[in-house]
Design an enzyme around this catalytic site. Structure first.
Site, PDB file in Angstrom:
ATOM      1  N   GLY A 174       0.975  -1.298   0.123  1.00 36.02           N
ATOM      2  CA  GLY A 174      -0.062   0.177  -0.093  1.00 36.02           C
ATOM      3  C   GLY A 174       0.892   1.177  -0.176  1.00 36.02           C
ATOM      4  CB  SER A 178       0.659   4.172  10.428  1.00 35.23           C
ATOM      5  OG  SER A 178       1.372   5.324  10.667  1.00 35.23           O
ATOM      6  CE1 TYR A 184       0.430   5.353   5.316  1.00 33.14           C
ATOM      7  CE2 TYR A 184       0.887   6.612   7.242  1.00 33.14           C
ATOM      8  CZ  TYR A 184       1.179   5.294   6.569  1.00 33.14           C
ATOM      9  OH  TYR A 184       1.915   4.528   7.061  1.00 33.14           O
ATOM     10  CE  LYS A 186      -1.351   2.232   6.749  1.00 33.31           C
ATOM     11  NZ  LYS A 186      -0.725   1.050   6.079  1.00 33.31           N
TER      12      LYS A 186
END
Ligand code: 15L
Length: 273
Positions: free
Chosen positions: A71, A109, A134, A138
């Site tokens: 990813g 993350s 981002y 997650k």
């Protein structure tokens, strides 16, 4: 002998784990959108675009456990994040279910919770506070993991990875550093521990400045060998080269918080003043 699939084999974490995993999991299948340039003769590789469900199903065939490091690994445009981390992550869990894979380790993350201030110590059960598109992807991946565990019996471990590497890079990374061998330990817990159903661990070594309560990982036997403070001088020297960033220096997610930031700065304390 368990067959383990590792996605993201050409990325930073994948490249390092390609060297560390084979003695533990000799039947290791590597995947990425493109073959790594330095693929060794003894390494098994199948290319797959995570946005293509049929291709992802093909790499999951006959696999017992997946290490999903594939990813987009930093902030990107909505289209980039959507394709690789939203559609791609859905495809990965769905393909795993269809192919009867037993366990998935999902590389989440710290950016899923990056908008917690640094003075706030958090566990893995806090409300998500993503700091980027981002980070949102997650949070989505962790939610998918919970769904596939609870509804379909997949054993899922989400690792909220801090900063992976040989040494902490700056002041912030002293709190969130993850030594490669410690990530291997966490992967082994996810792939082998009999009591895994759905777990979230912080992917961090033993860092005295940590902002995270990672006791759940320790309960499962995690004993990190990396200690961020051993690199303090180097990290602080690197920090001195960086420009001040009042937003990024206040929140756990650092520059992921300050990029595109046009919110309220009134609650932010500039500790350096
Ligand atoms: C991450 O999630 C990224 O993948 C990595 O590139 C670093 O930016 C890391 O977080 C970090 O927070 O330092």
């Amino acid at each position: 002998m368990a067959r383990i699939l590792m996605t993201g084999a050409a990325g930073g974490i994948g490249t390092s784990l390609r060297k560390l995993l084979p003695p533990i999991y000799p039947d290791l299948l590597l995947s990425d959108i493109k073959q790594p340039a330095d693929l060794g003769a003894g390494e098994k590789f199948k290319a797959a675009d995570l946005a293509d469900l049929a291709a992802v199903e093909a790499i999951c065939e006959g696999v017992d456990g997946i290490l999903h490091f594939g990813g987009y690994s930093v902030e990107g445009s909505w289209d980039q994040i959507h394709q690789a981390n939203i559609i791609g992550c859905y495809n990965l869990f769905e393909a795993a279910r269809k192919q009867g894979v037993k366990r998935v380790i999902f590389a989440s993350s710290n950016h899923a919770v990056g908008f917690y201030p640094r003075h706030h110590r958090i566990g893995t059960d806090v409300t998500p506070r993503p700091d980027s598109r981002y980070g949102v992807s997650k949070v989505f991946g962790e939610a998918l993991g919970a769904l596939y565990a609870d509804k379909h019996g997949l054993k899922v471990t989400c690792l909220r990875i801090g900063n992976f590497g040989e040494a902490p890079l700056d002041h912030r990374r002293l709190s969130i550093w993850l030594k490669p061998e410690d990530l291997v330990q966490l992967c082994r817990i996810g792939l082998e521990h009999p009591d895994i159903h759905f777990e979230v661990f912080y992917g961090a070594s033993y860092n005295e400045r940590s902002w995270w309560d990672n006791h759940r990982a320790y309960d499962f036997g995690y004993r990190p060998t990396g200690r961020g403070e051993d690199f303090r001088e180097h990290a602080m020297a690197e920090q001195a080269k960086l420009l001040p960033d009042p937003v990024g220096d206040f929140y756990q997610g650092g520059t992921f918080c300050s990029m595109e930031f046009d919110g309220d700065k009134s609650g932010i304390i500039d500790w350096k003043k």
